[in-house]
Motif scaffolding. Structure first.
Motif, PDB file in Angstrom:
ATOM      1  N   ARG A 174      40.084  44.086 -13.639  1.00 64.11           N
ATOM      2  CA  ARG A 174      41.290  43.469 -13.077  1.00 64.11           C
ATOM      3  C   ARG A 174      41.690  42.229 -13.878  1.00 64.11           C
ATOM      4  NH1 ARG A 174      40.661  41.998  -7.477  1.00 64.11           N
ATOM      5  NH2 ARG A 174      42.881  42.336  -7.207  1.00 64.11           N
ATOM      6  N   THR A 185      45.778  45.324  -9.571  1.00 54.66           N
ATOM      7  CA  THR A 185      45.609  43.874  -9.672  1.00 54.66           C
ATOM      8  C   THR A 185      45.908  43.167  -8.356  1.00 54.66           C
ATOM      9  OG1 THR A 185      47.811  43.790 -10.666  1.00 54.66           O
ATOM     10  CG2 THR A 185      45.927  43.638 -12.177  1.00 54.66           C
ATOM     11  N   ASN A 244      39.561  31.799 -16.909  1.00 51.73           N
ATOM     12  CA  ASN A 244      40.664  31.218 -16.153  1.00 51.73           C
ATOM     13  C   ASN A 244      41.524  30.295 -17.000  1.00 51.73           C
ATOM     14  OD1 ASN A 244      40.289  32.474 -13.606  1.00 51.73           O
ATOM     15  ND2 ASN A 244      38.511  31.169 -13.271  1.00 51.73           N
ATOM     16  N   TRP A 255      47.412  39.642  -8.284  1.00 48.74           N
ATOM     17  CA  TRP A 255      46.774  38.620  -9.124  1.00 48.74           C
ATOM     18  C   TRP A 255      47.755  38.071 -10.165  1.00 48.74           C
ATOM     19  CZ3 TRP A 255      41.158  39.556 -11.304  1.00 48.74           C
ATOM     20  CH2 TRP A 255      40.630  38.357 -11.796  1.00 48.74           C
ATOM     21  N   LYS A 308      50.037  35.737  -8.472  1.00 53.67           N
ATOM     22  CA  LYS A 308      49.302  34.518  -8.140  1.00 53.67           C
ATOM     23  C   LYS A 308      49.233  33.576  -9.332  1.00 53.67           C
ATOM     24  CE  LYS A 308      44.886  32.466  -7.555  1.00 53.67           C
ATOM     25  NZ  LYS A 308      45.160  31.170  -8.173  1.00 53.67           N
ATOM     26  N   VAL A 347      45.201  41.501 -16.028  1.00 58.97           N
ATOM     27  CA  VAL A 347      46.082  40.338 -15.878  1.00 58.97           C
ATOM     28  C   VAL A 347      46.365  39.721 -17.247  1.00 58.97           C
ATOM     29  CG1 VAL A 347      46.246  37.998 -14.926  1.00 58.97           C
ATOM     30  CG2 VAL A 347      45.388  39.873 -13.502  1.00 58.97           C
ATOM     31  N   GLU A 378      35.990  43.401 -11.116  1.00 58.68           N
ATOM     32  CA  GLU A 378      36.632  42.100 -11.336  1.00 58.68           C
ATOM     33  C   GLU A 378      37.015  41.922 -12.804  1.00 58.68           C
ATOM     34  OE1 GLU A 378      37.767  38.454  -9.258  1.00 58.68           O
ATOM     35  OE2 GLU A 378      37.371  40.515  -8.699  1.00 58.68           O
TER      36      GLU A 378
END
Length: 168
Positions: free
Chosen positions: A150, A32, A4, A35, A38, A154, A147
Motif C-alpha cells: 500500500r 490504498t 513518510n 491513503w 490523506k 501511494v 502495508e
C-alpha cells in the motif's frame, strides 16, 4: 519500511505543481483505502487544489460512486487496466477536477492468483486539458507485506501524477 518523509515531500511537490497550474486533483482509491487523499490533505493549504476523493473499496462503490461499468468489473475484475481507467475518468467527472488518480490492487496477504498475484496494483491517471480528456494506466507488482504494498502504491501514485501535472 515506509518512508513518510518521501511521502510528505512528494505530497508537497504535487500540491505546488497543482497550485502553479491552477488545477485540482481527485482520487479514486481501492486498495490504498484513502491513503493518497490523506497524504495530500496532510499538507496545509491543500483545500486549494483537493476538493474531494472517493474510497471505492467494493465493486458496488466503484459502480455507484464513480460510474465503473458493472460489465467491465465482471469481465476484467476490479484489479485491471480497464477498471482503473474507468475509475480515473469517473472520479475526474464526478469531482469536476483537472487530474485524477485511481488505484486498485491486491495488497495481500491473500486474494492473489496466478494471473493476479499479491502485490499487483493497477493505476489510472486522467487529465483534462485544452486537447480534451485522456487517461493512461500503469501497473506494478510490489513485494512485501500488505502495508508495504500500500505504501509503495501511494509513492508510485504521487510520483506518476506529478509527472502528469508538469507535462500537461
Amino acid at each position: 519500511m515506509i518512508n513518510n518523509d518521501e511521502i510528505t515531500r512528494l505530497s508537497i511537490e504535487v500540491g505546488k505543481a497543482l497550485i502553479e497550474k491552477k488545477c485540482t486533483l481527485t482520487t479514486a482509491e481501492s486498495c490504498t483505502g484513502g491513503w493518497i487523499a490523506k497524504v495530500i490533505t496532510d499538507i496545509a493549504g491543500s483545500s486549494e487544489y483537493y476538493h474531494r476523493g472517493f474510497v471505492t473499496y467494493s465493486n458496488e462503490a466503484k459502480h455507484e460512486m464513480i460510474g465503473v461499468d458493472e460489465s467491465t468489473l465482471a469481465q476484467h475484475g476490479a484489479v485491471s487496466e480497464e477498471v482503473v481507467c474507468q475509475m480515473a475518468l469517473g472520479a475526474l467527472k464526478a469531482a469536476k477536477a483537472d487530474f485524477a488518480i485511481s488505484v486498485s490492487g491486491i495488497a495481500g496477504p491473500g486474494g492473489g492468483s496466478a494471473d493476479k498475484p499479491v502485490g499487483l496494483v493497477w493505476f489510472g491517471f486522467a487529465c483534462k486539458n485544452a486537447s480534451g480528456t485522456h487517461v493512461i494506466a500503469k501497473h506494478c507488482i510490489f513485494s512485501g507485506n500488505r502495508e508495504q504494498v500500500r505504501a509503495e502504491s501511494v509513492i508510485f501514485s504521487l510520483k506518476s501524477i506529478y509527472k502528469e501535472i508538469i507535462n500537461n
